[in-house]
Structure formats: C-alpha cells, structure tokens
Write a protein that holds these residues in place. Sequence first.
Motif, PDB file in Angstrom:
ATOM      1  N   GLY A   1       0.729 -12.542   8.161  1.00 40.71           N
ATOM      2  CA  GLY A   1      -0.227 -12.229   7.118  1.00 40.71           C
ATOM      3  C   GLY A   1      -0.468 -13.413   6.212  1.00 40.71           C
ATOM      4  O   GLY A   1       0.380 -14.287   6.044  1.00 40.71           O
ATOM      5  N   GLY A   2      -1.670 -13.454   5.611  1.00 40.76           N
ATOM      6  CA  GLY A   2      -2.003 -14.517   4.683  1.00 40.76           C
ATOM      7  C   GLY A   2      -1.175 -14.397   3.411  1.00 40.76           C
ATOM      8  O   GLY A   2      -0.827 -13.304   2.973  1.00 40.76           O
ATOM      9  N   VAL A   3      -0.839 -15.524   2.791  1.00 43.04           N
ATOM     10  CA  VAL A   3      -0.020 -15.519   1.581  1.00 43.04           C
ATOM     11  C   VAL A   3      -0.872 -15.466   0.324  1.00 43.04           C
ATOM     12  O   VAL A   3      -0.348 -15.406  -0.779  1.00 43.04           O
TER      13      VAL A   3
ATOM     14  N   GLN B   1      -9.602  -8.759  -1.382  1.00 46.25           N
ATOM     15  CA  GLN B   1     -10.281  -7.611  -0.790  1.00 46.25           C
ATOM     16  C   GLN B   1      -9.504  -7.032   0.380  1.00 46.25           C
ATOM     17  O   GLN B   1      -9.444  -5.806   0.555  1.00 46.25           O
ATOM     18  N   ALA B   2      -8.911  -7.896   1.192  1.00 45.98           N
ATOM     19  CA  ALA B   2      -8.121  -7.417   2.329  1.00 45.98           C
ATOM     20  C   ALA B   2      -6.958  -6.557   1.841  1.00 45.98           C
ATOM     21  O   ALA B   2      -6.630  -5.510   2.426  1.00 45.98           O
ATOM     22  N   ARG B   3      -6.336  -6.986   0.774  1.00 48.29           N
ATOM     23  CA  ARG B   3      -5.209  -6.230   0.200  1.00 48.29           C
ATOM     24  C   ARG B   3      -5.672  -4.863  -0.307  1.00 48.29           C
ATOM     25  O   ARG B   3      -5.013  -3.840  -0.086  1.00 48.29           O
ATOM     26  N   GLN B   4      -6.822  -4.845  -0.994  1.00 44.48           N
ATOM     27  CA  GLN B   4      -7.351  -3.580  -1.502  1.00 44.48           C
ATOM     28  C   GLN B   4      -7.746  -2.646  -0.359  1.00 44.48           C
ATOM     29  O   GLN B   4      -7.481  -1.438  -0.405  1.00 44.48           O
ATOM     30  N   MET B   5      -8.378  -3.204   0.673  1.00 49.43           N
ATOM     31  CA  MET B   5      -8.785  -2.387   1.814  1.00 49.43           C
ATOM     32  C   MET B   5      -7.585  -1.798   2.537  1.00 49.43           C
ATOM     33  O   MET B   5      -7.609  -0.641   2.977  1.00 49.43           O
ATOM     34  N   GLY B   6      -6.519  -2.580   2.665  1.00 46.57           N
ATOM     35  CA  GLY B   6      -5.324  -2.092   3.342  1.00 46.57           C
ATOM     36  C   GLY B   6      -4.719  -0.900   2.622  1.00 46.57           C
ATOM     37  O   GLY B   6      -4.345   0.104   3.246  1.00 46.57           O
ATOM     38  N   ALA B   7      -4.633  -1.005   1.292  1.00 50.74           N
ATOM     39  CA  ALA B   7      -4.083   0.097   0.504  1.00 50.74           C
ATOM     40  C   ALA B   7      -4.980   1.327   0.591  1.00 50.74           C
ATOM     41  O   ALA B   7      -4.492   2.466   0.720  1.00 50.74           O
ATOM     42  N   TYR B   8      -6.295   1.108   0.540  1.00 49.50           N
ATOM     43  CA  TYR B   8      -7.233   2.228   0.607  1.00 49.50           C
ATOM     44  C   TYR B   8      -7.217   2.881   1.990  1.00 49.50           C
ATOM     45  O   TYR B   8      -7.291   4.114   2.109  1.00 49.50           O
ATOM     46  N   ALA B   9      -7.109   2.072   3.046  1.00 49.20           N
ATOM     47  CA  ALA B   9      -7.029   2.624   4.405  1.00 49.20           C
ATOM     48  C   ALA B   9      -5.793   3.500   4.565  1.00 49.20           C
ATOM     49  O   ALA B   9      -5.849   4.578   5.184  1.00 49.20           O
TER      50      ALA B   9
END
Length: 428
Positions: A109-111, A307-315
């Motif tokens: 994963g990206g840091v 955004q990737a972090r927010q999308m992961g939590a929302y998914a």
Amino acid sequence: MELVYEVTGCEVVWAIKDRSIGHVFLDAGAATFFYPHLNDPLLPSHENTAAATGLKYRPSTATTSRSHDPKGPSSSGTCTCDPQCCQCDKDSCSAVKVVGDSLVASSGGGVGPSWSAGVRMQGVAEQGEKFRHVQVEYNCEVADILTPEQYRYDDEQRTLTVMSKSSSGTVAGSGVCHSSTGASVASTENRSGVAVSDVCASSDRDAGRPTASGNTPAVDHGKWPVYVRLTSGKVFGCDLVVSATGVVPNVKPFMRERFELDKEDGGIKVDREMRTSVPDVYAAGDVCSVHWDPHSRLWFQMRLWTQARQMGAYAAQCMVSHTAHQSVSLDFCFELFAHVTRFFGHKVVLLGRFNAQGLSGHEILLRCTKGKEYVKVILQDGKMVGAVLIGDTDLEETFENLILNQMDLSRFGESLLDPDIDIEDYFD
C-alpha cells in the motif's frame, strides 16, 4: 513538487510537460507563488514522521544502494528494512530487497503523506547539505534515456554532422549540460517525466553549474552513468533518473472477472455504494472509477492517497451494511472535494472545484502576499464553489462552510478577501 523540495545538497533539473509547475493542482498564477522558493536554502522540514507509525507499508530507513559485499546477498534476497519498524520475514517484507545485484521493490500500500519519513535525500554538494539549485525545463518530455556508450555514439554522430555542415559554410552544434554537485533530480509531472540527478553544466564533471542552453557544443565523453534527452533537444548527464508518470488504474490482476470498465480512464466502475458490476465484489481507491448518480457537484474523483483511504473505509461500511440488509448513506466526505498537502514548506488546501473544473460563467477572486500566502476563490452565481489556500491563512474552515452552505456572497464583492476584514465574524 514534493520530491523536488525534499531533495537537497545537489542540483536538480526538473523537466515538466506543462507551462508551469504543479499543473495537476495549481494554475499558472498559483504556481508563481512557489517560484522564489525553487532555489531557497532548506526550508523547515515538513516530513510527517508521526503519520508513519502503525503503517504496514512505510519507507525503509535503511540504505537502498546496491550491495557490493564480495559474498553477495543470498538468493532469496536480503531484507533492508529497519528491524525496529518492520516485523516480518524475508519473503513477506514490504521494504526494498537486494536480490543479486539489483533492487527489487516489493508491492504494498501507498504510504501517503508520510512517504518521506525516515528517508534521507541529501546530496554531497560542496555548498553544503542545505544547498538547493533547481533548473526547470518547461514544455518538454523525455525523448530518450541513453547509456554512456549510446551517448558517446550519438556525440560522435553530432560531431560528424557539425564538421560536415562547417565544411559547407554552416556551423551547427548541440551539446550536453553538465554539473558537479552530487546527485540531483529532475522530474516531469503528471503523465510523463524524468528526474535527473547530477545535472551537467560544463565540460568538466568536477566544475560548473547548470546551463539553460542546449545549443552550445560541449565536451563530455560519456562521463555520466546515464543521459537524458528531452524533446526540446537538450541532453543532461546524471547519476539518477526519477520518472513521475501519473496514476493509471491497474486492473489487470483482477480481470479474471468480467468487470465493467470506464471507457475514459480504464478504472473499474463502481456505484454510489462501491459495488462493481460483479455481484458481491467491491472496489475502492485508484483502481476504481466512480459512477455516482446523483452526487455532489462540489466533489470529484482524483486519484489521491486521501481519497483512496476514504473510499476504502466507505466500502467497508457498505459491505457491512449490505450483509446486515441495512441501507447506507453516502459518506459526508464525498460532499466536498478537500485535499491538504504541503509544497515547498507551505501548507496547501484545495477545496471544491478549486481550479474551476467543469465550470463556466464563474468569477475568480485573488489575494496574494508574496512569500506568505495565496488565496483564490471560485464563485458561481454569487456562491463559493472552490478555493485554493496556500500558507497559514486560517481560512479553510470558514471557506469549507461557505462552500457547503452555498450562501449568496454577492453583496460582499471583492471585500470578501479584504485582509483587514475578519470574515469569520460574518459567517461563524
């Protein structure tokens, strides 16, 4: 831009395909705010070491140079990660590994904003570790990357061309720029780029500064490990090349299933609850392309770590809700585009349609204090729909509320950005 800022103690050639730096986030006007800082001594560090705590995939604090141990590393690979920050075995380590005589970067994963935490990026310039010299090459891309042998061959061909034209009464020349102050980096933004270290500026590797001209013949004889030719015709000798090629959805590992893909960017289509076209399969982050209807006009997708972090939590929230046969509402974070970062030591806040993306008939208000702050507001029909805040403006919370509330600001006019007026008193 973050990489150019982090690298010190060396000369940097920054090749960009646009007319101004930071084109992905900044318009030409905002970019001018940073120009005076390109060659500033080291500004206060902004690395967020605390943010790295607890991340599984984080930068290694160990060296990433090739091993010259006569015994050589084992065939399974020598782990170079810091044992204090990565408890793992050799096969599952997410840090860089030395295999044979080459470096292999394991996937992970990206840091995100802590990408530079624990990484020392200083050259050995005679001027000291705080030395910074950035030469920007605009409107160009990388045409070719040459080995010393390839460069010497090309140099010989150019010499023959010059001699041939000289004999007919016309003199033409092209050369390579040289440098002497250690590893420097040049980087192209967005979809194509190169970072070149140890920029050449004279005919001797041990002297000189970068030159802006690529038209003057120079003697080099292939002294550099690698050479980069730009589409502008200029050639730079260097020790290190870094290419920033943008973000493209990597869907290939998942195409055993017949996912519906976005025709424009190739990402996996997801609905407003992060579901793909394949039942019970969800996607989030850079790999997906959002197709939400309806959705807020103040939010749009950019392939960013935040955004990737927010999308992961929302998914994850959507999956739990669907399993329990419960309805789920679109997360509040998707009501307004918001991104916070730092460029050249300055805080940068981007809100809503910060560069008037997809808008027409809009108005722009500006306030700029050289070296201190830059404020840009996008208004449409008298309502704030976007903003760019650079520096410690303390306006982000107020502007966020104004954008979300869609209050009519027509009566304030240009006084909205008057520094002598505390607008928080009006709207708090």
